[in-house]
Design a protein around this motif. Structure first.
Motif, PDB file in Angstrom:
ATOM      1  N   PRO A 482     -99.485 -14.734 -18.864  1.00 41.15           N
ATOM      2  CA  PRO A 482    -100.195 -15.499 -17.967  1.00 41.15           C
ATOM      3  C   PRO A 482    -101.625 -14.744 -17.299  1.00 41.15           C
ATOM      4  CG  PRO A 482     -98.204 -16.028 -17.541  1.00 41.15           C
ATOM      5  CD  PRO A 482     -98.153 -14.824 -18.407  1.00 41.15           C
ATOM      6  N   SER A 483    -102.607 -15.053 -16.994  1.00 42.91           N
ATOM      7  CA  SER A 483    -103.616 -14.460 -16.473  1.00 42.91           C
ATOM      8  C   SER A 483    -103.552 -14.668 -14.926  1.00 42.91           C
ATOM      9  CB  SER A 483    -105.035 -14.935 -16.794  1.00 42.91           C
ATOM     10  OG  SER A 483    -104.942 -16.347 -16.514  1.00 42.91           O
ATOM     11  N   HIS A 484    -103.132 -15.518 -14.494  1.00 40.29           N
ATOM     12  CA  HIS A 484    -102.726 -15.753 -13.091  1.00 40.29           C
ATOM     13  C   HIS A 484    -101.444 -16.459 -12.745  1.00 40.29           C
ATOM     14  CE1 HIS A 484    -107.189 -15.962 -13.343  1.00 40.29           C
ATOM     15  NE2 HIS A 484    -107.189 -15.727 -12.232  1.00 40.29           N
ATOM     16  N   PHE A 485    -100.955 -16.158 -11.440  1.00 44.04           N
ATOM     17  CA  PHE A 485     -99.431 -16.657 -11.196  1.00 44.04           C
ATOM     18  C   PHE A 485     -99.867 -17.609  -9.892  1.00 44.04           C
ATOM     19  CE2 PHE A 485     -98.248 -12.874 -13.712  1.00 44.04           C
ATOM     20  CZ  PHE A 485     -97.564 -13.509 -14.530  1.00 44.04           C
ATOM     21  N   LEU A 486     -99.734 -18.644  -9.896  1.00 44.99           N
ATOM     22  CA  LEU A 486    -100.030 -19.559  -8.636  1.00 44.99           C
ATOM     23  C   LEU A 486     -98.850 -20.291  -8.261  1.00 44.99           C
ATOM     24  CD1 LEU A 486    -103.213 -21.387 -10.463  1.00 44.99           C
ATOM     25  CD2 LEU A 486    -103.152 -19.200  -8.982  1.00 44.99           C
ATOM     26  N   PRO A 487     -98.563 -20.025  -6.757  1.00 48.22           N
ATOM     27  CA  PRO A 487     -97.613 -20.486  -5.982  1.00 48.22           C
ATOM     28  C   PRO A 487     -97.666 -22.086  -5.792  1.00 48.22           C
ATOM     29  CG  PRO A 487     -98.701 -19.391  -4.591  1.00 48.22           C
ATOM     30  CD  PRO A 487     -99.572 -18.900  -5.698  1.00 48.22           C
ATOM     31  N   LEU A 488     -96.641 -23.087  -5.877  1.00 45.22           N
ATOM     32  CA  LEU A 488     -96.674 -24.316  -5.518  1.00 45.22           C
ATOM     33  C   LEU A 488     -95.288 -24.473  -4.741  1.00 45.22           C
ATOM     34  CD1 LEU A 488     -97.751 -26.206  -8.705  1.00 45.22           C
ATOM     35  CD2 LEU A 488     -99.184 -26.196  -6.908  1.00 45.22           C
ATOM     36  N   GLU A 489     -95.603 -25.358  -3.614  1.00 48.34           N
ATOM     37  CA  GLU A 489     -94.458 -25.787  -2.912  1.00 48.34           C
ATOM     38  C   GLU A 489     -93.232 -26.461  -3.831  1.00 48.34           C
ATOM     39  OE1 GLU A 489     -93.386 -28.590   1.038  1.00 48.34           O
ATOM     40  OE2 GLU A 489     -95.438 -27.754   0.691  1.00 48.34           O
ATOM     41  N   THR A 490     -94.036 -27.510  -4.908  1.00 47.50           N
ATOM     42  CA  THR A 490     -93.262 -28.190  -5.483  1.00 47.50           C
ATOM     43  C   THR A 490     -94.075 -28.317  -6.746  1.00 47.50           C
ATOM     44  OG1 THR A 490     -92.120 -29.329  -3.769  1.00 47.50           O
ATOM     45  CG2 THR A 490     -91.838 -30.132  -5.898  1.00 47.50           C
ATOM     46  N   VAL A 491     -93.444 -28.293  -7.984  1.00 44.56           N
ATOM     47  CA  VAL A 491     -93.955 -28.536  -9.382  1.00 44.56           C
ATOM     48  C   VAL A 491     -94.070 -30.037  -9.284  1.00 44.56           C
ATOM     49  CG1 VAL A 491     -93.744 -28.490 -11.729  1.00 44.56           C
ATOM     50  CG2 VAL A 491     -93.435 -26.595 -10.523  1.00 44.56           C
ATOM     51  N   PRO A 492     -95.317 -30.734  -9.580  1.00 40.59           N
ATOM     52  CA  PRO A 492     -95.241 -32.316  -9.541  1.00 40.59           C
ATOM     53  C   PRO A 492     -94.684 -32.596 -10.855  1.00 40.59           C
ATOM     54  CG  PRO A 492     -97.420 -31.228 -10.016  1.00 40.59           C
ATOM     55  CD  PRO A 492     -96.571 -30.176  -9.781  1.00 40.59           C
ATOM     56  N   ARG A 493     -93.821 -33.678 -10.693  1.00 39.43           N
ATOM     57  CA  ARG A 493     -93.046 -34.309 -11.938  1.00 39.43           C
ATOM     58  C   ARG A 493     -93.312 -35.896 -11.714  1.00 39.43           C
ATOM     59  NH1 ARG A 493     -90.352 -30.730 -15.193  1.00 39.43           N
ATOM     60  NH2 ARG A 493     -90.391 -28.596 -14.416  1.00 39.43           N
ATOM     61  N   ASN A 494     -93.237 -36.459 -12.789  1.00 37.17           N
ATOM     62  CA  ASN A 494     -93.306 -37.911 -12.912  1.00 37.17           C
ATOM     63  C   ASN A 494     -91.654 -38.359 -12.582  1.00 37.17           C
ATOM     64  OD1 ASN A 494     -91.787 -37.915 -15.216  1.00 37.17           O
ATOM     65  ND2 ASN A 494     -93.369 -38.638 -16.497  1.00 37.17           N
ATOM     66  N   PRO A 495     -91.508 -39.869 -12.411  1.00 36.60           N
ATOM     67  CA  PRO A 495     -90.012 -39.988 -12.152  1.00 36.60           C
ATOM     68  C   PRO A 495     -89.195 -39.698 -13.158  1.00 36.60           C
ATOM     69  CG  PRO A 495     -91.740 -41.779 -11.362  1.00 36.60           C
ATOM     70  CD  PRO A 495     -92.354 -40.752 -12.449  1.00 36.60           C
ATOM     71  N   ALA A 496     -89.419 -39.546 -14.641  1.00 37.41           N
ATOM     72  CA  ALA A 496     -88.561 -39.149 -15.448  1.00 37.41           C
ATOM     73  C   ALA A 496     -88.449 -37.614 -15.591  1.00 37.41           C
ATOM     74  CB  ALA A 496     -89.252 -39.782 -16.935  1.00 37.41           C
ATOM     75  N   GLY A 497     -88.927 -36.894 -14.663  1.00 34.03           N
ATOM     76  CA  GLY A 497     -88.693 -35.479 -14.564  1.00 34.03           C
ATOM     77  C   GLY A 497     -89.674 -34.573 -15.471  1.00 34.03           C
TER      78      GLY A 497
END
Length: 519
Positions: A482-497
């Motif tokens: 990867p060219s960049h590593f970006l932090p996220l509080e939570t990876v967004p997922r739909n109700p099916a995961g």
């Protein structure tokens, strides 16, 4: 026909056994039969045969009763995600042109404002609808009225009749309505009996949304004569409490749910002695998470690979199956085709390829969707000569096991070379500081596309881009890093995961491309 038979069989064999259960109600097979026919009578009164009926409600046992009633009334249920905006609901309704709706209190208010005059039924009042007067095999039940005189029989939906329109999760574009007939549900139930083998009376926990295609797994357990327990919404504590209180034997969770459940503080004090089988799907289960789940939950794990357009589960990896090394790091073994499903791997021109060669996964069988509702062009893109292109990249090994690498639409083309996000995600998950990770492409004027990694650290202070880069240098060729590593509080997922990759691609574009072009 099929769903009517499922209900009638339960009534005839074990009328007082539990068919459905949630936090508010226990529903016997006798009560289920009464509720289904009472609502079906209302629907027959309000709408013509073959009409579409919106179902807008949070999880509750009455949602399943509504689907069964729609089949009995020969109308088509259209489940709607309550989290959708009014505009998104209007898009679905504008396509299916509903003749009526069944909804909870919040859904009723929204639909009444959007569609004045549309016949509405309060889903919470299904148990109080007037009795349809159908016979109940002469069996007593103090809580139910007498059956009364024999009514005129009604012919429900046939095997080839559409019974549901399930809208895809739109991870790759606009949601499309998948038309499902009863033959598809019948085949899936029979294949589930053959490959999973729930016994009559098996207690199953449905922790996912009932508006999603995974609802067929609940219907499969119902067809086996089991008890389907419905979780109103998933929380780790609520899931554990339900598993213990209802003595659940089978449960279906997506990997993110498994991770959260294992991290719950209540796990050590929860009695999971009844739980025998944890079914999982919708997203890859990391190997280390599977090992931890087996050890700490004391259960067998079974992988389920499914697709809404294919009728639900189509491939499954049974417990104790010996699996070799993955053909590509990060590839996931999903098992073998289930009963009634044929599978092949093809190249980009549709030609079948040999064992071990990566290509597009295609499936065939009587369980496939009839098509996308009013979308013939979109249907023709994925259904050809009886084969459904899943748009997943994978291969079949020498033992006949199917491996999934990535969705074709998620493939990253960097300088003409294929980069599989799953391979990068596999390497980054080796870090004990990574709770979740998703890799997406961003545009590059030099390479065409380059990978960017969104990382959810276990704790905010645990994010370390240098550590992540070191893992990639050690485990990946230079063009895959990867060219960049970006932090996220939570990876967004739909109700099916499933990860919301389009949203992450847009976010990556803003954070990487636009920021670099800002003076």
């Amino acid at each position: 026909m099929w769903l009517n038979h499922v209900v009638r069989r339960g009534l005839d064999r074990t009328p007082d056994a539990l068919a459905l259960r949630d936090a508010g109600r226990d529903v016997s097979w006798r009560r289920l039969h009464r509720d289904v026919e009472a609502l079906a009578a209302r629907l027959r009164r309000d709408v013509p045969r073959g009409s579409r009926v919106l179902v807008l409600s949070g999880n509750r046992v009455e949602v399943i009763e509504t689907y069964l009633a729609c089949a009995s009334a020969a109308v088509v249920a259209v489940p709607v995600n309550p989290a959708l905006t009014d505009r998104e609901i209007e898009a679905i309704a504008g396509s299916v042109e509903p003749a009526a709706a069944v909804a909870d209190a919040e859904g009723l208010a929204r639909l009444a404002a959007l569609y004045p005059g549309l016949p509405l039924t309060d889903i919470t009042a299904v148990a109080g609808l007037p009795d349809a007067g159908l016979p109940d095999a002469g069996l007593p039940d103090a809580g139910l009225p007498d059956a009364g005189p024999e009514p005129t029989p009604h012919e429900g939906a046939g095997l080839a009749d559409p019974v549901m329109i399930l809208h895809t999760s739109a991870t790759t574009g606009t949601a499309k309505g998948v038309v499902v007939d009863q033959r598809s549900l019948q085949l899936n139930a029979l294949s589930w009996l053959a490959d999973v083998g729930p016994r009559p009376g098996t207690v199953f926990l449905n922790a996912g949304p009932l508006f999603h295609g995974s609802v067929v797994i609940a219907l499969d357990h119902l067809a086996a004569g089991g008890t389907v327990c419905v979780l109103d919404r998933f929380t780790p504590q609520g899931c554990l409490a339900a598993l213990e209180r209802w003595q659940v034997e089978h449960a279906f969770l997506v990997p993110s749910m498994v991770r959260l459940t294992l991290d719950a503080r209540a796990l050590p004090s929860t009695d999971l002695g009844a739980l025998r089988l944890l079914l999982h799907g919708a997203a890859p289960m990391p190997a280390e998470l599977a090992v931890e789940a087996r050890g700490r939950l004391g259960v067998e794990l079974q992988t389920v690979f499914g697709i809404t357009e294919g009728g639900g589960p189509v491939v499954s990896l049974a417990p104790h199956t010996e699996v070799g090394a993955p053909p590509v790091p990060g590839a996931v073994c999903v098992g073998r085709p289930m009963l009634g499903t044929a599978l092949r791997i093809t190249d980009s021109d549709g030609r079948e390829v040999g064992q071990g060669t990566l290509g597009e996964v295609q499936v065939a069988g009587a369980g496939l969707m009839q098509g996308y509702w009013k979308r013939p062009e979109a249907t023709a893109e994925v259904l050809r000569d009886g084969w459904l292109n899943t748009h997943d990249m994978g291969c079949v090994d020498a033992d006949g096991l199917v491996w999934i690498v990535d969705r074709r639409n998620d493939l990253i083309l960097r300088g003409g070379q294929n980069v599989y996000p799953a391979e990068i995600e596999h390497v980054l998950r080796q870090s004990p500081n990574v709770a979740d990770v998703v890799v997406v492409p961003v545009e590059s004027p030099v390479w065409g596309q380059i990978p960017v990694a969104f990382v959810q650290p276990r704790t905010p202070e645990a994010f370390d881009a240098a550590e992540l880069l070191g893992l990639c240098i050690e485990g990946l060729a230079a063009y895959k890093r990867p060219s960049h590593f970006l932090p996220l509080e939570t990876v967004p997922r739909n109700p099916a995961g499933k990860a919301l990759r389009p949203r992450l691609r847009e976010l990556a574009h803003r954070l990487v491309i636009e920021s670099e072009n800002t003076p």
